[in-house]
Design a protein around this motif. Structure first.
Motif, short mmCIF file in Angstrom:
data_model
loop_
_atom_site.label_atom_id
_atom_site.label_comp_id
_atom_site.label_asym_id
_atom_site.label_seq_id
_atom_site.Cartn_x
_atom_site.Cartn_y
_atom_site.Cartn_z
N GLY A 205 33.82 31.49 45.74
CA GLY A 205 33.66 31.45 44.28
C GLY A 205 32.87 32.64 43.75
O GLY A 205 32.38 32.60 42.63
N THR A 206 32.76 33.70 44.52
CA THR A 206 31.97 34.86 44.09
C THR A 206 32.87 35.90 43.44
O THR A 206 33.87 36.32 44.03
CB THR A 206 31.25 35.50 45.32
OG1 THR A 206 30.46 34.49 45.95
CG2 THR A 206 30.36 36.65 44.92
N SER A 207 32.50 36.32 42.22
CA SER A 207 33.42 37.18 41.47
C SER A 207 33.61 38.55 42.13
O SER A 207 34.64 39.19 41.95
CB SER A 207 32.94 37.33 40.03
OG SER A 207 31.64 37.85 40.05
N SER A 208 32.65 39.00 42.92
CA SER A 208 32.80 40.30 43.58
C SER A 208 33.56 40.20 44.91
O SER A 208 33.71 41.18 45.61
CB SER A 208 31.42 40.93 43.82
OG SER A 208 30.64 40.05 44.60
N CYS A 209 34.01 39.00 45.25
CA CYS A 209 34.73 38.81 46.52
C CYS A 209 36.07 38.10 46.27
O CYS A 209 36.37 37.07 46.91
CB CYS A 209 33.89 37.99 47.50
SG CYS A 209 32.35 38.78 47.97
N LYS A 210 36.85 38.63 45.35
CA LYS A 210 38.09 37.94 44.97
C LYS A 210 39.07 37.81 46.13
O LYS A 210 39.93 36.93 46.16
CB LYS A 210 38.76 38.67 43.81
CG LYS A 210 37.96 38.57 42.52
CD LYS A 210 38.85 38.86 41.31
CE LYS A 210 38.16 38.51 40.00
NZ LYS A 210 36.99 39.32 39.70
N GLY A 211 38.97 38.72 47.12
CA GLY A 211 39.87 38.67 48.26
C GLY A 211 39.71 37.39 49.08
O GLY A 211 40.65 36.94 49.73
N ILE A 212 38.52 36.82 49.05
CA ILE A 212 38.28 35.59 49.82
C ILE A 212 39.08 34.44 49.20
O ILE A 212 39.77 33.68 49.89
CB ILE A 212 36.78 35.23 49.84
CG1 ILE A 212 35.96 36.38 50.40
CG2 ILE A 212 36.54 33.94 50.63
CD1 ILE A 212 36.37 36.85 51.76
N LYS A 213 39.01 34.34 47.89
CA LYS A 213 39.73 33.25 47.22
C LYS A 213 41.24 33.39 47.46
O LYS A 213 41.93 32.42 47.76
CB LYS A 213 39.42 33.26 45.72
CG LYS A 213 40.03 32.07 45.00
CD LYS A 213 39.47 31.93 43.60
CE LYS A 213 39.93 30.63 42.95
NZ LYS A 213 41.35 30.35 43.04
N LYS A 214 41.73 34.63 47.37
CA LYS A 214 43.18 34.82 47.58
C LYS A 214 43.57 34.45 49.02
O LYS A 214 44.55 33.75 49.24
CB LYS A 214 43.57 36.27 47.27
CG LYS A 214 45.05 36.52 47.54
CD LYS A 214 45.50 37.90 47.10
CE LYS A 214 46.89 38.24 47.61
NZ LYS A 214 47.89 37.19 47.50
N ALA A 215 42.79 34.95 49.98
CA ALA A 215 43.13 34.65 51.39
C ALA A 215 43.13 33.14 51.64
O ALA A 215 44.06 32.60 52.27
CB ALA A 215 42.12 35.34 52.32
N VAL A 216 42.13 32.45 51.11
CA VAL A 216 42.03 31.00 51.35
C VAL A 216 43.14 30.26 50.59
O VAL A 216 43.82 29.39 51.15
CB VAL A 216 40.63 30.48 50.94
CG1 VAL A 216 40.60 28.95 50.93
CG2 VAL A 216 39.56 31.03 51.87
N ASP A 217 43.32 30.59 49.32
CA ASP A 217 44.33 29.87 48.53
C ASP A 217 45.73 30.05 49.13
O ASP A 217 46.50 29.09 49.22
CB ASP A 217 44.32 30.34 47.07
CG ASP A 217 43.09 29.85 46.33
OD1 ASP A 217 42.36 29.00 46.88
OD2 ASP A 217 42.85 30.33 45.20
#
Ligand code: SAM
Length: 243
Positions: A205-217
């Motif tokens: 949920g960190t705005s500077s780490c958008k790649g994490i949300k994409k990888a997980v989703d």
């Protein structure tokens, strides 16, 4: 009769709204019923304080508490991995708890020289070999030397993952901030996670780490045997379910 019912509903709504506006915040945000994790959880509170005071982890009590709860439900001979270690504070927290539980072991995986790969279309300001590059692996080894249950895996996880040969991995803490190795690790290790096994993804949920949300989703959307929960700590917890 109907009119009285409608009137009652209106009065109820007004009363609820009145109370929500006027109740002191300590009845909910700072509710006295809450457990204060910084003082009230035996084992956790003191350990978390001590690790944080050593200044070697970005994780604060809220995120450490998620890891604590996950480790608490693992078998005594659990295998866990932290991928994204930096100066080792989070690893020490995990290794300590795993050791206390019995024969639990921890793989500690990092390049120890910063990001090996980023996807500039989604990973924002993260750059290869920039942030997190001022780490000396020998210093981290020295910091964790009291834990005989720790194994170091040094290098880009995309290249080093094969060094981890265990058939079952009960818990993974993924904390690399960027998309390419996070996507890789989710896909590579998933088949070895048993039912009930857990992946904790930091910075979902960190705005500077958008790649994490994409990888997980993307991963959760195409993976039948899992569910995920986004925590207000900023972490995501992915749990392996039966087929
Ligand atoms: C946010 S830090 C980890 C923080 C740490 N878990 C803590 O407790 O503070 C991110 C780490 O991921 C590591 N990393 C990034 N990409 C990697 C990759 N492809 N393979 C291994 N480690 C990587 C970086 O070197 C950095 O140390």
């Amino acid at each position: 009769m109907i009119k009285i019912g409608v009137l009652k509903n209106k009065i109820q709504t007004k009363l609820i709204n009145y109370f929500l506006r006027n109740i002191p915040s300590y009845y909910y945000e700072r509710c006295a019923k809450k457990i204060d994790i910084s003082t009230d959880i035996p084992v956790f509170s003191a350990l978390a304080k001590s690790i944080i005071s050593e200044g070697r982890t970005y994780l604060r009590e809220d995120r450490l508490y998620t890891l604590f709860q996950c480790i608490s439900r693992l078998p005594s001979n659990a295998v866990a991995i932290e991928i994204g270690v930096f100066r080792g504070g989070g690893s020490k927290f995990m290794a300590h708890l795993l050791q206390e539980r019995g024969a639990g072991m921890l793989y500690v995986c990092d390049t120890f020289s910063g990001h090996a790969d980023v996807d500039s279309s989604i990973d924002g300001g993260h750059r290869v070999n920039e942030g997190f590059s001022n780490v000396i692996v020998e210093d981290v080894k020295d910091y964790l030397k009291q834990y005989g249950n720790v194994r170091f895996i040094v290098g880009d996880i995309v290249k080093t993952s094969q060094q981890i040969q265990d058939k079952e991995i009960n818990l993974i803490h993924l904390d690399m901030d960027v998309y390419p190795p996070t996507k890789f690790a989710l896909e590579y290790f998933w088949t070895r996670i048993p039912v009930g096994g857990i992946i904790v993804g930091d910075d979902y949920g960190t705005s500077s780490c958008k790649g994490i949300k994409k990888a997980v989703d993307d991963f959760v959307a195409k993976t039948r045997d899992c569910f995920s929960i986004h925590l207000i700590t900023g972490q995501v917890v992915i749990v392996k379910t039966g087929a």
